[in-house]
Design a protein around this motif. Structure first.
Motif, PDB file in Angstrom:
ATOM      1  N   LEU A 295       0.827  -1.206   0.000  1.00 36.29           N
ATOM      2  CA  LEU A 295       0.000   0.000   0.000  1.00 36.29           C
ATOM      3  C   LEU A 295       0.865   1.261   0.000  1.00 36.29           C
ATOM      4  N   ALA A 296       1.912   1.245   0.800  1.00 42.92           N
ATOM      5  CA  ALA A 296       2.803   2.405   0.867  1.00 42.92           C
ATOM      6  C   ALA A 296       3.484   2.651  -0.476  1.00 42.92           C
ATOM      7  N   ALA A 297       3.793   1.572  -1.197  1.00 33.57           N
ATOM      8  CA  ALA A 297       4.506   1.699  -2.459  1.00 33.57           C
ATOM      9  C   ALA A 297       3.617   2.205  -3.584  1.00 33.57           C
ATOM     10  N   VAL A 298       2.372   1.711  -3.662  1.00 33.00           N
ATOM     11  CA  VAL A 298       1.521   2.074  -4.803  1.00 33.00           C
ATOM     12  C   VAL A 298       0.595   3.247  -4.490  1.00 33.00           C
ATOM     13  N   GLY A 299       0.385   3.541  -3.198  1.00 29.41           N
ATOM     14  CA  GLY A 299      -0.417   4.693  -2.814  1.00 29.41           C
ATOM     15  C   GLY A 299      -1.910   4.482  -3.014  1.00 29.41           C
ATOM     16  N   GLY A 300      -2.661   5.535  -2.729  1.00 30.16           N
ATOM     17  CA  GLY A 300      -4.116   5.498  -2.897  1.00 30.16           C
ATOM     18  C   GLY A 300      -4.830   4.998  -1.659  1.00 30.16           C
ATOM     19  N   GLU A 301      -6.144   5.178  -1.641  1.00 31.11           N
ATOM     20  CA  GLU A 301      -6.992   4.759  -0.527  1.00 31.11           C
ATOM     21  C   GLU A 301      -7.633   3.423  -0.874  1.00 31.11           C
ATOM     22  N   PRO A 302      -7.349   2.375  -0.107  1.00 27.51           N
ATOM     23  CA  PRO A 302      -7.912   1.062  -0.444  1.00 27.51           C
ATOM     24  C   PRO A 302      -9.425   1.023  -0.270  1.00 27.51           C
ATOM     25  N   ARG A 303     -10.052   0.069  -0.956  1.00 25.61           N
ATOM     26  CA  ARG A 303     -11.497  -0.110  -0.838  1.00 25.61           C
ATOM     27  C   ARG A 303     -11.811  -1.608  -0.887  1.00 25.61           C
ATOM     28  N   ALA A 304     -13.049  -1.938  -0.557  1.00 23.68           N
ATOM     29  CA  ALA A 304     -13.476  -3.333  -0.562  1.00 23.68           C
ATOM     30  C   ALA A 304     -13.653  -3.831  -1.994  1.00 23.68           C
ATOM     31  N   LYS A 305     -13.408  -5.134  -2.190  1.00 25.84           N
ATOM     32  CA  LYS A 305     -13.645  -5.747  -3.488  1.00 25.84           C
ATOM     33  C   LYS A 305     -15.074  -6.246  -3.557  1.00 25.84           C
ATOM     34  N   PHE A 306     -15.849  -5.721  -4.506  1.00 26.61           N
ATOM     35  CA  PHE A 306     -17.207  -6.213  -4.753  1.00 26.61           C
ATOM     36  C   PHE A 306     -17.123  -7.269  -5.846  1.00 26.61           C
ATOM     37  N   GLY A 307     -17.229  -8.500  -5.446  1.00 24.28           N
ATOM     38  CA  GLY A 307     -17.072  -9.611  -6.368  1.00 24.28           C
ATOM     39  C   GLY A 307     -16.123 -10.630  -5.765  1.00 24.28           C
ATOM     40  N   TRP A 308     -16.137 -11.825  -6.354  1.00 29.67           N
ATOM     41  CA  TRP A 308     -15.219 -12.875  -5.907  1.00 29.67           C
ATOM     42  C   TRP A 308     -13.990 -12.870  -6.789  1.00 29.67           C
ATOM     43  N   THR A 309     -12.825 -13.021  -6.199  1.00 27.82           N
ATOM     44  CA  THR A 309     -11.603 -13.189  -6.978  1.00 27.82           C
ATOM     45  C   THR A 309     -10.760 -14.285  -6.333  1.00 27.82           C
ATOM     46  N   ASP A 310      -9.696 -14.655  -7.023  1.00 27.70           N
ATOM     47  CA  ASP A 310      -8.809 -15.705  -6.521  1.00 27.70           C
ATOM     48  C   ASP A 310      -7.926 -15.240  -5.375  1.00 27.70           C
ATOM     49  N   VAL A 311      -8.109 -14.008  -4.915  1.00 25.38           N
ATOM     50  CA  VAL A 311      -7.538 -13.609  -3.628  1.00 25.38           C
ATOM     51  C   VAL A 311      -7.935 -14.629  -2.565  1.00 25.38           C
ATOM     52  N   ALA A 312      -9.164 -15.139  -2.679  1.00 27.18           N
ATOM     53  CA  ALA A 312      -9.653 -16.111  -1.700  1.00 27.18           C
ATOM     54  C   ALA A 312      -8.825 -17.383  -1.710  1.00 27.18           C
ATOM     55  N   ARG A 313      -8.374 -17.826  -2.874  1.00 19.04           N
ATOM     56  CA  ARG A 313      -7.560 -19.043  -2.942  1.00 19.04           C
ATOM     57  C   ARG A 313      -6.209 -18.832  -2.267  1.00 19.04           C
ATOM     58  N   PHE A 314      -5.576 -17.701  -2.560  1.00 19.77           N
ATOM     59  CA  PHE A 314      -4.291 -17.427  -1.908  1.00 19.77           C
ATOM     60  C   PHE A 314      -4.470 -17.313  -0.400  1.00 19.77           C
ATOM     61  N   SER A 315      -5.512 -16.592   0.015  1.00 20.77           N
ATOM     62  CA  SER A 315      -5.775 -16.421   1.439  1.00 20.77           C
ATOM     63  C   SER A 315      -5.971 -17.768   2.127  1.00 20.77           C
ATOM     64  N   ALA A 316      -6.710 -18.686   1.481  1.00 17.48           N
ATOM     65  CA  ALA A 316      -6.963 -20.002   2.057  1.00 17.48           C
ATOM     66  C   ALA A 316      -5.687 -20.817   2.203  1.00 17.48           C
ATOM     67  N   HIS A 317      -4.666 -20.496   1.404  1.00 18.21           N
ATOM     68  CA  HIS A 317      -3.389 -21.206   1.481  1.00 18.21           C
ATOM     69  C   HIS A 317      -2.341 -20.419   2.255  1.00 18.21           C
ATOM     70  N   GLY A 318      -2.807 -19.437   3.024  1.00 17.28           N
ATOM     71  CA  GLY A 318      -1.909 -18.714   3.922  1.00 17.28           C
ATOM     72  C   GLY A 318      -1.061 -17.643   3.276  1.00 17.28           C
ATOM     73  N   VAL A 319      -1.430 -17.199   2.069  1.00 20.28           N
ATOM     74  CA  VAL A 319      -0.677 -16.152   1.388  1.00 20.28           C
ATOM     75  C   VAL A 319      -1.520 -14.880   1.368  1.00 20.28           C
ATOM     76  N   PRO A 320      -1.142 -13.836   2.114  1.00 25.73           N
ATOM     77  CA  PRO A 320      -1.906 -12.577   2.073  1.00 25.73           C
ATOM     78  C   PRO A 320      -1.957 -12.053   0.640  1.00 25.73           C
TER      79      PRO A 320
END
Length: 357
Positions: A295-320
């Motif tokens: 976040l510090a590197a790319v800047g901007g104000e984060p927001r929630a993701k509306f929709g499903w993405t494969d972020v969930a797969r990485f998260s389930a395998h312990g990868v933020p």
């Protein structure tokens, strides 16, 4: 239109490369030609190790860095809607997949080819069948067969996010509600029991349903429960004995799959409900050190993701993981889909800075 026999040139600018990717039709299940071209292009760079499983291509650096980051994007698109080949109008590149997500894939390819000495080891993942049912998802197949290829300390899904970091993702639960009756001749309807008429109560529950808004890590997620398809009827002179309503539940990441299913069964208590497809949500995880650094590197104000993405797969395998790409998520799957050329350049520049600072 690009030919499957025409090699990809990864030295052209990101917008031009996006156009060439768009002109490779790659509807879900038909990604072979594009996967071949991506694999061949990446194998030309000696600083990368390239592996392939099916139509999934993984390229990695092996520099012995203390951390490894993953950049991932899917090669497939939804069905083409008379919007290929691509064309440019001013700053906008038009065409199927420009936003979701060949602009993100172009950025990945550009970085893979040109960032030879990154400050982290980097894994670039290009996978198939993201736009269809979960069981066909190429990233899921890679986690099942080659999890070592996807190991990392942090992941960025190049999903369309409007060049803003989007945290986590909604879960997705799709189900069929089956209504039954008794078939009869329409002229003697009192001898039957109309299954389609029974849909009225199910639809009333949907109309009266109030979806939640949930704030997690400062990001607001909006849930939604909707009918997306109704099937029923036999013939114009027959009282139908079956009607099926397909519902889609997009839920916030504070619910597990089990909790989401329990909620759905509570809403439709008294009805036969069959789960057709289920994908878990992912928490934002923005408090993780790797996410904070990104976040510090790319800047901007984060927001929630509306929709499903494969972020969930990485998260389930312990990868933020987070979503970050140049496409506009509101244009995904639209006939008029397009992407800003300046956004493609901006995202590439920010990611290059992150990987080389």
């Amino acid at each position: 239109m690009s030919s499957p026999n025409q090699p990809l040139d990864l030295t052209v600018d990101g917008g031009t490369l996006t156009a060439r990717l768009v002109d490779f039709p790659s509807v879900s299940g038909e990604e072979t030609a594009l996967a071949d071209a991506v694999e061949a292009a990446l194998r030309a760079y000696p600083h990368l190790t390239v592996d392939r499983f099916g139509n999934n291509v993984v390229a990695r650096t092996h520099l012995g860095r203390s951390q490894r980051v993953v950049l991932a994007g899917h090669l497939d698109t939804v069905p083409i809607a008379d919007n290929v080949p691509s064309h440019v109008e001013g700053d906008l590149l038009h065409g199927c997949g420009t936003s979701d997500m060949k602009s993100g894939v172009a950025v990945q390819l550009r970085l893979a080819a040109t960032v030879v000495e990154p400050n982290h080891d980097v894994t670039y993942v290009f996978y198939d069948c993201e736009e269809v049912e979960a069981e066909r998802n190429g990233l899921g197949h890679l986690f099942a067969t080659h999890p070592d290829w996807l190991a990392g300390d942090f992941a960025v899904l190049m999903e369309p996010s409007g060049a803003v970091v989007e945290g986590g993702c909604q879960g997705s639960l799709r189900a069929d509600i089956t209504l039954t009756g008794v078939r009869a001749h329409a002229a003697r309807s009192w001898l039957g029991d109309n299954a389609i008429h029974k849909a009225a109560e199910v639809l009333r529950r949907l109309v009266d349903y109030t979806p939640r808004r949930v704030v997690i890590d400062g990001l607001e997620y909006r849930e939604g429960l909707n009918a997306t398809r109704i099937d029923g009827g036999v013939a114009g002179n027959v009282i139908p004995d079956e009607c099926r309503i397909h519902v889609a539940f997009r839920f916030a990441p504070d619910r597990s799959l089990e909790q989401a299913e329990d909620h759905l069964r509570e809403v439709f208590d008294g009805y036969q409900l069959d789960i057709a497809d289920a994908s878990p949500a992912a928490l934002p995880g923005l408090s993780q050190p790797a996410a904070q650094a990104f976040l510090a590197a790319v800047g901007g104000e984060p927001r929630a993701k509306f929709g499903w993405t494969d972020v969930a797969r990485f998260s389930a395998h312990g990868v933020p993981a987070v979503n970050y790409g140049p496409g506009d998520p509101n244009l995904a799957h639209k006939r008029e889909e397009h992407c800003s050329l300046s956004a493609i350049a901006e995202v590439e520049e920010r990611l290059r800075a992150w990987l080389t600072a």
